[in-house]
Design a protein around this motif. Structure first.
Motif, PDB file in Angstrom:
ATOM      1  N   LYS A 161     109.092  49.406  47.885  1.00 52.62           N
ATOM      2  CA  LYS A 161     108.313  48.316  48.444  1.00 52.62           C
ATOM      3  C   LYS A 161     107.245  48.884  49.363  1.00 52.62           C
ATOM      4  O   LYS A 161     107.503  49.785  50.146  1.00 52.62           O
ATOM      5  CB  LYS A 161     109.228  47.375  49.225  1.00 52.62           C
ATOM      6  CG  LYS A 161     108.523  46.147  49.778  1.00 52.62           C
ATOM      7  CD  LYS A 161     109.515  45.266  50.507  1.00 52.62           C
ATOM      8  CE  LYS A 161     108.811  44.031  51.078  1.00 52.62           C
ATOM      9  NZ  LYS A 161     109.772  43.162  51.819  1.00 52.62           N
ATOM     10  N   LEU A 162     106.023  48.393  49.228  1.00 52.29           N
ATOM     11  CA  LEU A 162     104.942  48.807  50.125  1.00 52.29           C
ATOM     12  C   LEU A 162     105.049  47.961  51.398  1.00 52.29           C
ATOM     13  O   LEU A 162     104.538  46.851  51.475  1.00 52.29           O
ATOM     14  CB  LEU A 162     103.573  48.624  49.461  1.00 52.29           C
ATOM     15  CG  LEU A 162     103.133  49.761  48.526  1.00 52.29           C
ATOM     16  CD1 LEU A 162     103.935  49.727  47.224  1.00 52.29           C
ATOM     17  CD2 LEU A 162     101.657  49.661  48.209  1.00 52.29           C
ATOM     18  N   THR A 163     105.729  48.507  52.373  1.00 47.03           N
ATOM     19  CA  THR A 163     105.997  47.777  53.605  1.00 47.03           C
ATOM     20  C   THR A 163     104.750  47.702  54.475  1.00 47.03           C
ATOM     21  O   THR A 163     104.030  48.687  54.633  1.00 47.03           O
ATOM     22  CB  THR A 163     107.126  48.466  54.390  1.00 47.03           C
ATOM     23  OG1 THR A 163     108.272  48.559  53.543  1.00 47.03           O
ATOM     24  CG2 THR A 163     107.485  47.675  55.638  1.00 47.03           C
ATOM     25  N   ALA A 164     104.495  46.540  55.036  1.00 53.75           N
ATOM     26  CA  ALA A 164     103.333  46.349  55.900  1.00 53.75           C
ATOM     27  C   ALA A 164     103.640  46.803  57.324  1.00 53.75           C
ATOM     28  O   ALA A 164     104.716  46.546  57.850  1.00 53.75           O
ATOM     29  CB  ALA A 164     102.926  44.884  55.910  1.00 53.75           C
ATOM     30  N   ARG A 168      97.160  43.539  58.030  1.00 51.71           N
ATOM     31  CA  ARG A 168      96.081  44.052  57.183  1.00 51.71           C
ATOM     32  C   ARG A 168      96.545  45.152  56.214  1.00 51.71           C
ATOM     33  O   ARG A 168      95.756  45.645  55.423  1.00 51.71           O
ATOM     34  CB  ARG A 168      94.946  44.608  58.060  1.00 51.71           C
ATOM     35  CG  ARG A 168      94.173  43.539  58.818  1.00 51.71           C
ATOM     36  CD  ARG A 168      93.073  44.171  59.655  1.00 51.71           C
ATOM     37  NE  ARG A 168      92.259  43.185  60.334  1.00 51.71           N
ATOM     38  CZ  ARG A 168      91.144  42.638  59.837  1.00 51.71           C
ATOM     39  NH1 ARG A 168      90.718  42.998  58.652  1.00 51.71           N
ATOM     40  NH2 ARG A 168      90.471  41.747  60.531  1.00 51.71           N
ATOM     41  N   SER A 169      97.805  45.544  56.295  1.00 53.36           N
ATOM     42  CA  SER A 169      98.305  46.620  55.431  1.00 53.36           C
ATOM     43  C   SER A 169      98.292  46.206  53.957  1.00 53.36           C
ATOM     44  O   SER A 169      98.507  45.040  53.617  1.00 53.36           O
ATOM     45  CB  SER A 169      99.737  46.985  55.819  1.00 53.36           C
ATOM     46  OG  SER A 169      99.828  47.422  57.148  1.00 53.36           O
ATOM     47  N   ILE A 170      98.072  47.189  53.087  1.00 51.11           N
ATOM     48  CA  ILE A 170      98.203  46.981  51.651  1.00 51.11           C
ATOM     49  C   ILE A 170      99.682  46.806  51.327  1.00 51.11           C
ATOM     50  O   ILE A 170     100.522  47.583  51.783  1.00 51.11           O
ATOM     51  CB  ILE A 170      97.618  48.171  50.877  1.00 51.11           C
ATOM     52  CG1 ILE A 170      96.094  48.220  51.042  1.00 51.11           C
ATOM     53  CG2 ILE A 170      97.987  48.114  49.398  1.00 51.11           C
ATOM     54  CD1 ILE A 170      95.448  49.453  50.460  1.00 51.11           C
ATOM     55  N   THR A 171     100.013  45.807  50.504  1.00 50.47           N
ATOM     56  CA  THR A 171     101.419  45.530  50.221  1.00 50.47           C
ATOM     57  C   THR A 171     101.747  45.476  48.729  1.00 50.47           C
ATOM     58  O   THR A 171     102.897  45.229  48.367  1.00 50.47           O
ATOM     59  CB  THR A 171     101.850  44.200  50.863  1.00 50.47           C
ATOM     60  OG1 THR A 171     100.986  43.153  50.403  1.00 50.47           O
ATOM     61  CG2 THR A 171     101.796  44.280  52.388  1.00 50.47           C
ATOM     62  N   THR A 172     100.762  45.712  47.858  1.00 51.18           N
ATOM     63  CA  THR A 172     101.044  45.708  46.417  1.00 51.18           C
ATOM     64  C   THR A 172     100.477  46.975  45.788  1.00 51.18           C
ATOM     65  O   THR A 172      99.455  47.511  46.238  1.00 51.18           O
ATOM     66  CB  THR A 172     100.440  44.487  45.707  1.00 51.18           C
ATOM     67  OG1 THR A 172      99.005  44.582  45.712  1.00 51.18           O
ATOM     68  CG2 THR A 172     100.866  43.189  46.374  1.00 51.18           C
TER      69      THR A 172
END
Length: 256
Positions: A161-164, A168-172
């Motif tokens: 999982k791309l954790t925020a 503004r963090s990228i999550t996908t």
């Protein structure tokens, strides 16, 4: 805390027996490790197959460290050289812009900061050498991820999982691929409040004598000192610094 994998621990225990430089037989390894004979033979077969161990031609039925350990050591040594050579160049970049400068390497899906030169400004970001952050949330990390083949990027983020870190963090993975494609073309990454809501960064790739991207250099700025003109100025400075360090590592820029 994540539990250690017993088989991996045993394999590493065996490898560490060879730190003395001595060639060892299977009975030697059993005696020194306390592991069962069957387990030792299974692990020896795996380590031999992956070139972490090799047979010792001068001593039948004995083993020594293999070429893969040498290769890993070479990578580690290269990182030490990177930190040593990067320190004065990062310091010169920091002197030009009076902001915090970092040099980072990629480890899996994280970045590890190997050099930090602190800003001389009263308001500055807090960081440290050795700190790890998710690569997808940082300018240095996105630069390094942009150098991976799409299949490698898929592999590294499979089932992850791309954790925020901030809103503004990228999550996908789709968004990350789009961003890294842009960075690959521009050879520059920016980050605005993606890992820290009060900080913006700009980063550029550092290449070695083979043209491989081995690190990324960044300039980090509190958002109170960030605007379009400053972003353009810092982009030029970090590119120049990364280019200088690349040259120190043996990278030959085309046309020079």
């Amino acid at each position: 805390m994540t539990r250690a994998v017993p088989a991996v621990t045993r394999a590493l225990d065996i490898l560490e027996l060879f730190l003395t430089g001595e060639a060892l037989s299977a009975p030697d390894i059993c005696g020194r490790s306390g592991l069962p004979r069957t387990t030792v033979h299974e692990l020896l077969h795996t380590l031999l197959d992956r070139d972490f161990l090799a047979t010792a031609p001068e001593r039948p039925n004995h083993y020594r460290l293999g070429v893969r350990v040498f290769q890993l050591g070479g990578v580690f040594a290269g990182q030490l050289d990177l930190a040593r050579d990067g320190q004065p160049i990062a310091a010169a970049v920091a002197a030009r812009c009076a902001e915090t400068v970092h040099l980072a390497v990629l480890d899996g899906v994280e970045v590890v900061y190997v050099v930090r030169i602190e800003s001389t400004q009263p308001v500055r970001m807090v960081s440290s050498v050795g700190r790890r952050l998710p690569a997808h949330c940082t300018a240095v990390g996105k630069v390094l991820l942009a150098e991976l083949a799409p299949a490698e990027l898929d592999l590294r983020y499979r089932r992850r999982k791309l954790t925020a870190m901030t809103p503004r963090s990228i999550t996908t993975l789709a968004a990350l691929k789009k961003e890294t494609a842009r960075i690959r073309e521009a050879e520059l990454a920016t980050e605005f409040c993606e890992s820290n809501e009060a900080v913006a960064c700009v980063a550029a790739p550092v290449r070695d004598h083979q043209g491989e991207t081995v690190a990324a250099m960044s300039i980090s700025v509190p958002i109170t000192r960030w605007n379009a003109a400053r972003s353009t100025e810092l982009a030029a400075i970090v590119r120049d610094g990364a280019r200088q360090l690349s040259g120190r590592l043996g990278f030959a820029i085309k046309g020079t």
